[in-house]
Structure formats: structure tokens, C-alpha cells
Design an enzyme around this catalytic site. Structure first.
Site, PDB file in Angstrom:
ATOM      1  N   CYS A   1      -3.606  11.069   1.388  1.00  0.00           N
ATOM      2  CA  CYS A   1      -2.644   9.785   1.083  1.00  0.00           C
ATOM      3  C   CYS A   1      -1.279  10.220   0.618  1.00  0.00           C
ATOM      4  CB  CYS A   1      -3.382   8.916   0.398  1.00  0.00           C
ATOM      5  SG  CYS A   1      -5.051   8.448   1.115  1.00  0.00           S
TER       6      CYS A   1
ATOM      7  N   LYS B   1       0.843  -1.222   0.052  1.00  0.00           N
ATOM      8  CA  LYS B   1       0.313   0.049  -0.221  1.00  0.00           C
ATOM      9  C   LYS B   1       0.908   1.305  -0.193  1.00  0.00           C
ATOM     10  CE  LYS B   1      -3.136   2.891   0.039  1.00  0.00           C
ATOM     11  NZ  LYS B   1      -4.012   3.338  -0.913  1.00  0.00           N
TER      12      LYS B   1
HETATM   13  N1  LIG Z   1      -9.260   9.042   1.078  1.00  0.00           N
HETATM   14  C1  LIG Z   1      -8.497   8.162   0.470  1.00  0.00           C
HETATM   15  O1  LIG Z   1      -8.973   8.182  -0.819  1.00  0.00           O
HETATM   16  C2  LIG Z   1      -7.873   6.920   0.906  1.00  0.00           C
HETATM   17  C3  LIG Z   1      -7.650   5.931   0.007  1.00  0.00           C
HETATM   18  C4  LIG Z   1      -6.795   4.764   0.657  1.00  0.00           C
HETATM   19  C5  LIG Z   1      -6.328   4.584   1.894  1.00  0.00           C
HETATM   20  N2  LIG Z   1      -6.843   5.549   2.873  1.00  0.00           N
HETATM   21  C6  LIG Z   1      -6.465   5.536   4.229  1.00  0.00           C
HETATM   22  O2  LIG Z   1      -7.504   5.076   4.950  1.00  0.00           O
HETATM   23  C7  LIG Z   1      -7.436   5.855   6.276  1.00  0.00           C
HETATM   24  C8  LIG Z   1      -8.507   6.662   6.369  1.00  0.00           C
HETATM   25  O3  LIG Z   1      -8.832   7.604   5.610  1.00  0.00           O
HETATM   26  P1  LIG Z   1     -10.003   8.438   5.143  1.00  0.00           P
HETATM   27  O4  LIG Z   1      -9.717   9.285   4.060  1.00  0.00           O
HETATM   28  O5  LIG Z   1     -11.127   7.687   5.473  1.00  0.00           O
HETATM   29  O6  LIG Z   1      -9.920   9.409   6.479  1.00  0.00           O
HETATM   30  P2  LIG Z   1     -11.044  10.425   7.108  1.00  0.00           P
HETATM   31  O7  LIG Z   1     -10.447  11.346   7.812  1.00  0.00           O
HETATM   32  O8  LIG Z   1     -11.930  10.863   5.969  1.00  0.00           O
HETATM   33  O9  LIG Z   1     -11.972   9.572   8.009  1.00  0.00           O
HETATM   34  C9  LIG Z   1     -11.514   9.141   9.326  1.00  0.00           C
HETATM   35  C10 LIG Z   1     -12.679   9.207  10.108  1.00  0.00           C
HETATM   36  O10 LIG Z   1     -12.445   8.322  11.219  1.00  0.00           O
HETATM   37  C11 LIG Z   1     -12.856   9.048  12.509  1.00  0.00           C
HETATM   38  N3  LIG Z   1     -11.962   8.694  13.668  1.00  0.00           N
HETATM   39  C12 LIG Z   1     -10.846   9.027  13.966  1.00  0.00           C
HETATM   40  N4  LIG Z   1     -10.360   8.372  15.232  1.00  0.00           N
HETATM   41  C13 LIG Z   1     -11.484   7.635  15.562  1.00  0.00           C
HETATM   42  C14 LIG Z   1     -11.645   6.891  16.519  1.00  0.00           C
HETATM   43  N5  LIG Z   1     -10.744   6.405  17.599  1.00  0.00           N
HETATM   44  N6  LIG Z   1     -12.889   6.060  16.631  1.00  0.00           N
HETATM   45  C15 LIG Z   1     -13.858   6.187  15.880  1.00  0.00           C
HETATM   46  N7  LIG Z   1     -13.628   6.977  14.633  1.00  0.00           N
HETATM   47  C16 LIG Z   1     -12.492   7.709  14.631  1.00  0.00           C
HETATM   48  C17 LIG Z   1     -12.781  10.575  12.018  1.00  0.00           C
HETATM   49  O11 LIG Z   1     -13.558  11.344  12.902  1.00  0.00           O
HETATM   50  C18 LIG Z   1     -13.278  10.380  10.731  1.00  0.00           C
HETATM   51  O12 LIG Z   1     -14.677  10.737  10.548  1.00  0.00           O
HETATM   52  C19 LIG Z   1      -6.106   6.526   6.160  1.00  0.00           C
HETATM   53  O13 LIG Z   1      -5.032   5.649   6.861  1.00  0.00           O
HETATM   54  C20 LIG Z   1      -5.922   6.654   4.734  1.00  0.00           C
HETATM   55  O14 LIG Z   1      -4.371   6.844   4.504  1.00  0.00           O
HETATM   56  C21 LIG Z   1      -7.444   6.553   2.483  1.00  0.00           C
END
Ligand SMILES: NC(=O)c1ccc[n+]([C@@H]2O[C@H](COP(=O)([O-])OP(=O)(O)OC[C@H]3O[C@@H](n4cnc5c(N)ncnc54)[C@H](O)[C@@H]3O)[C@@H](O)[C@H]2O)c1
Length: 480
Positions: free
Chosen positions: A289, A231
């Protein structure tokens, strides 16, 4: 003693799932699980924080907190909310009901230079899973993490909080998400999914979970660490490819030629053994990311100790070098703006700039680490007056939005000395030079195109001072 395999067999097929983190990754994943055959209920676990707590009520009402174009997401949400298959809750004790729990929590970097991540939200989430974990449950980290985290930090916290042992009492795996904003549901269904357990039983249980939501995508089983490296490496490579074309764009500008001609030329060489993915240059790389995953990969290798890696002495990592080039592009946009203003007899100081696009992805509301922000700050510091437009970003919920961010495009452009395009939103692709010139209302307004959305000749003919990323053949034009 009952083995993990036996504990899982006693539970039977996965029926109840919990997804931690209702963001760009967690929401579509939870909805697809909730719609999969054999799944009775999915809990979206969202902490009730001041910035994200609002998502709980919205999701339970069937309204997606993700704005921007996301085909099928809102319909699927309404379907699984009204069928009772999905609910969002801040009550983490419901983890005890789940056969599988996934975590899709943000994993930013506090300080990239010192390779210091901010795992506070992730650690809090893992702790809450551990506190309510029951024997035979599968735990999967979907967040992008430093290689070594699943079998290291995550395992330690889960074991300490639950008193259970990973690989004996519960299954543990990493299944990184590979989605792009704008096509979240499609990507989860159609992309191959790397699934890596800390042991074979964990991998098999995680394969069972993800097989339910894949349509054309295949599951690729591997180890947890291999999945973590896959990843972080795939995003590092993408950032590297963008840096390669951005650097070429800077070279083409210096040489007075068009990077798009060169790009077509390079990409035209096809044949056996030739694989070249030439991407597009632009005003910078944003998002949660690509701006950080290189640092997770670097940190993973650094954590192995000083003697683990054989590498040329004194050389910076190719990957972090690429980050530096992409991070430079907003400054380059400012240099282009300054040079075009100078051509029309103006300076940045005292000029009015219309900055178009706060989100970094076309037709999305994702404005995290947007390259528009460093440009905005540098321009303000230089004494310019900057007004920002974005049709998708909601000033009420997006982080660090400049005061006065507007959805009224004409109002933002009216009276501007320079129009600077940072996003390829559809609205900007339809801009008409004569209309924009009329709104600007000055002789020789400036257009700086960071996403190649306007036709340089048409805008130069209309009387603009034009600058575009990689458009060396046009940037030196004389004013009409
Ligand atoms: N956005 C993308 O396109 C993408 C793609 C691949 C991988 N990722 C990875 O996925 C992960 C999440 O990314 P995202 O874009 O969805 O993030 P995001 O910020 O959109 O969402 C994260 C959510 O988790 C919640 N949260 C944080 N701590 C928490 C806890 N302890 N308990 C419950 N909820 C909690 C936040 O309030 C938020 O709503 C990251 O590691 C990112 O690198 C993201």
C-alpha cells in the site's frame, strides 16, 4: 422503464455477496460479511493462478492462507465454512446469484517513475463481474485505485461486458479498505468506512452493505472520487509522516544526538490547535500500500491534464519526495553496516551478514516490497554473504524470497560478522547481547538496529559495534 431504485427494491435486502480477491483485504471482508445477520452466502472469488490458486482449497478446508498473527481470523473462517455461509470458488458465473459484488484485487505499479499502474488483474476481475452481472446488483471497488477509476475505467468495462448501464441498471461504488495487517478483522469492524457511489442510489445501497459489518465504525457517505482521494491521501500522509521522522533521524545521526529524545520533546507540546502525529523512524517502508498509493494520487491529478493543477514551477511533489526518502532507508542501513564493520577492521566484501526480518510488519508474514530486499541485493552486490531469517514468512508461498530463508534464528546468526535487524518481530525484541555474541563467535560483532529493538548500552557493553537508525548519540561509540 424501471429505475435502479425500483430494481433494488425488487431484490430486497442484500443476501448473497461475492468478494473478488482472497488476499489480506478480501479474506477478512468476506468472512465478516458471511457472519453478518441476514446474509445467506458469501462467495470468495479467487482466480486459480499458479501463485494464488492454492488459496481456494485451503480456504474451503477452513485454513487461512494468511500467516502471521491475525486475531480471530482462523476461528471465524472455520465458523463460516462449517455453517455453509462461505465458500471459495474460481467459478465467476456465480456472480449472477449475488446481490452485491466487491473487488479486493491487488493494484500495484509497473513503473512508479512514469506513473504506470499494473491494472491487469483488476481489469480481469472487473470483466468477470461484468460478464455475469444481473440488473439491480451493487458493484463495489474496495481496492486502492487512481482517483477517477470507479466512475471512469471500472464503469466503462462493466457496461461494455454486461450491456447494462451504471446508475440505471446496476449500482456502482468505491469503499476503500482501511485495514492494517495484524488487526484485519478489528479494523474492518471498528474503523469508519468511507463509502462513495457514482450516484445517490449507489451510495445508499453500498451504505446498506457496510452497515452490516461495522461495530463502532460509522459509515461516511461521499462521492466515489472523494472516497478514492481519501484513501490514497491517507496513505500518502502516513508515508509523508514516516519520511519526516526518517529525515529527522538522519539529521540526528549527523548531529550526534538521539532522535527518540527529540521525538519525545516534539510530541510533548500539547494544547489547543496543536496536532502533531510524530511517527517512528526505521529501516524503510514496505508493503503493497504505502509504497504505491502516493503514485495513484499523483496519477489521478496528472490525468486531469497539464493545466488542472496550480503548483510551484519545477518543484517535485512533496509526496513523491517523501517516497524517495523512505526508499533511501535500506541504503542507509547498508551505510551503517559498512561503517560499523569498518570500525572492527572489516569490509562488506567477504563479511557474513545475518539479516533478521523479511516481512516488513512486526509479527506478520507480509513481505511485499519489503525494504529488506534492496538491502539484501546491495549487500550481495558488495560481496557480502547474507543469510536471512524470518519466523513468519513461508518460503513456499511468499514472493521473491531469498534462497535459504530460514526460521532457525541461531543457525542464521552463527558465525555472522554483522547482525542487521529489519523487522520488529517479537523474537528480535528478546535477543540477548551475550548470547548473540557467543553465536557470532568473533571479536566485536556488529549489530545494526533498524527498528530500535535492542538497548544500545547493553550491546555496546557486551562488545558489539552498535549502529541504530537515529541513534546519533550512540553510533559514534568506541569499542569495549
Ligand atoms: N493489505 C492491506 O493491508 C491493504 C489495506 C488497505 C487497502 N488495500 C488495497 O486492497 C487491494 C488488495 O490488497 P491485498 O493486500 O488484499 O492484495 P493481495 O495480493 O493480498 O490479494 C489479492 C488477491 O486477489 C487475487 N486476484 C487477482 N486478480 C484476480 C482476479 N482477476 N480475479 C480473482 N482474484 C484475483 C490474487 O490472486 C490475490 O489472492 C489493493 O488495492 C490494496 O492496495 C490493502
Amino acid at each position: 422503464m424501471t429505475s435502479l431504485q425500483e430494481l433494488i427494491e425488487q431484490r430486497g435486502p442484500i443476501r448473497k455477496i461475492g468478494v473478488f480477491g482472497m488476499g489480506y483485504v478480501g479474506i477478512p471482508a468476506a468472512l465478516l460479511f458471511a457472519d453478518a445477520p441476514g446474509i445467506e452466502h458469501v462467495y470468495g472469488f479467487q482466480r486459480d493462478s499458479p501463485t494464488s490458486g492454492y488459496k481456494i482449497a485451503r480456504l474451503n478446508q477452513g485454513e487461512s492462507p494468511l500467516k502471521g498473527e491475525e486475531p480471530g481470523l482462523e476461528d471465524l473462517l472455520q465458523k463460516v465454512v462449517s455453517s455453509g455461509n462461505f465458500s471459495c470458488t474460481p467459478d465467476f458465473s456465480k456472480v449472477a446469484e449475488c446481490d452485491a459484488v466487491t473487488l479486493a484485487i491487488q493494484t500495484p505499479f509497473k513503473d512508479p517513475k512514469d506513473l504506470l499502474p499494473d491494472f491487469t488483474p483488476l481489469i480481469e476481475g472487473i470483466r468477470n463481474v461484468g460478464r455475469h452481472l444481473t440488473p439491480g446488483t451493487l458493484v463495489v471497488l474496495e481496492s486502492t485505485i487512481t482517483p477517477g477509476t470507479t466512475a471512469g475505467m471500472a464503469r466503462e468495462i462493466l457496461e461494455a461486458e454486461s450491456g447494462l448501464v451504471a446508475g440505471e441498471d446496476f449500482a456502482l461504488a468505491h469503499a476503500p479498505e482501511r485495514v492494517m495487517v495484524g488487526r484485519l478483522l478489528r479494523n474492518i469492524r471498528e474503523h469508519d468506512r468511507c463509502v462513495g457511489g457514482i450516484d445517490e442510489v449507489s451510495t445508499r445501497r453500498a451504505v446498506e452493505l457496510y452497515s452490516r459489518v461495522l461495530t463502532t465504525g460509522q459509515v461516511i457517505p461521499m462521492t466515489a472520487t472523494a472516497a478514492e482521494v481519501t484513501k490514497t491521501a491517507e496513505n500518502t500522509f502516513r508515508d509523508l509522516q514516516i519520511a519526516a521522522i526518517n529525515q529527522l533521524a538522519l539529521y540526528c545521526e549527523a548531529m550526534g544526538i538521539n532522535v527518540y529524545d527529540v521525538r519525545d520533546g516534539v510530541a510533548s507540546l500539547k494544547g489547543e490547535g496543536i496536532t502533531r502525529a510524530v511517527l517512528w523512524p526505521g529501516a524503510g517502508v514496505g508493503g503493497h500500500c504505502l509504497t504505491k498509493d502516493t503514485y495513484h494520487l499523483e496519477r489521478g491529478v496528472q490525468q486531469l491534464g497539464p493545466n488542472a493543477l496550480d503548483f510551484p514551477d519545477g518543484r517535485e511533489s512533496l509526496y513523491t519526495l517523501a517516497r524517495g526518502i523512505n526508499d533511501f532507508m535500506p541504503a542507509h542501513m547498508l551505510h551503517l553496516t559498512t561503517s560499523a564493520l569498518a570500525q572492527t577492521g572489516k569490509t562488506l566484501k567477504g563479511s557474513k551478514i545475518a539479516l533478521l526480518g523479511w516481512a516488513f510488519i512486526n509479527d506478520s508474514d507480509d513481505a511485499r516490497n519489503t525494504p529488506s530486499e534492496p538491502f539484501y541485493e546491495m549487500a550481495i552486490a558488495a560481496g557480502a554473504e547474507v543469510r536471512v531469517h524470518d519466523p513468519w514468512v513461508d518460503p513456499a508461498t511468499a514472493p521473491d524470497v531469498p534462497a535459504g530463508l530460514s526460521k532457525d534464528l541461531e543457525a542464521v546468526i552463527r558465525g555472522a560478522d554483522a547482525v542487521v535487524v529489519f523487522a520488529g518481530h517479537r523474537e528480535y525484541r528478546g535477543l540477548v547481547a551475550e548470547r548473540v555474541e557467543g553465536l557470532c563467535g568473533c571479536k566485536w560483532p556488529v549489530i545494526v538496529d533498524g527498528r530500535n529493538v535492542v538497548d544500545p548500552d547493553a550491546w555496546i557493553r557486551a562488545g558489539f559495534a552498535y549502529r541504530g537508525i537515529g541513534r546519533g548519540g550512540k553510533n559514534g561509540h568506541s569499542l569495549k
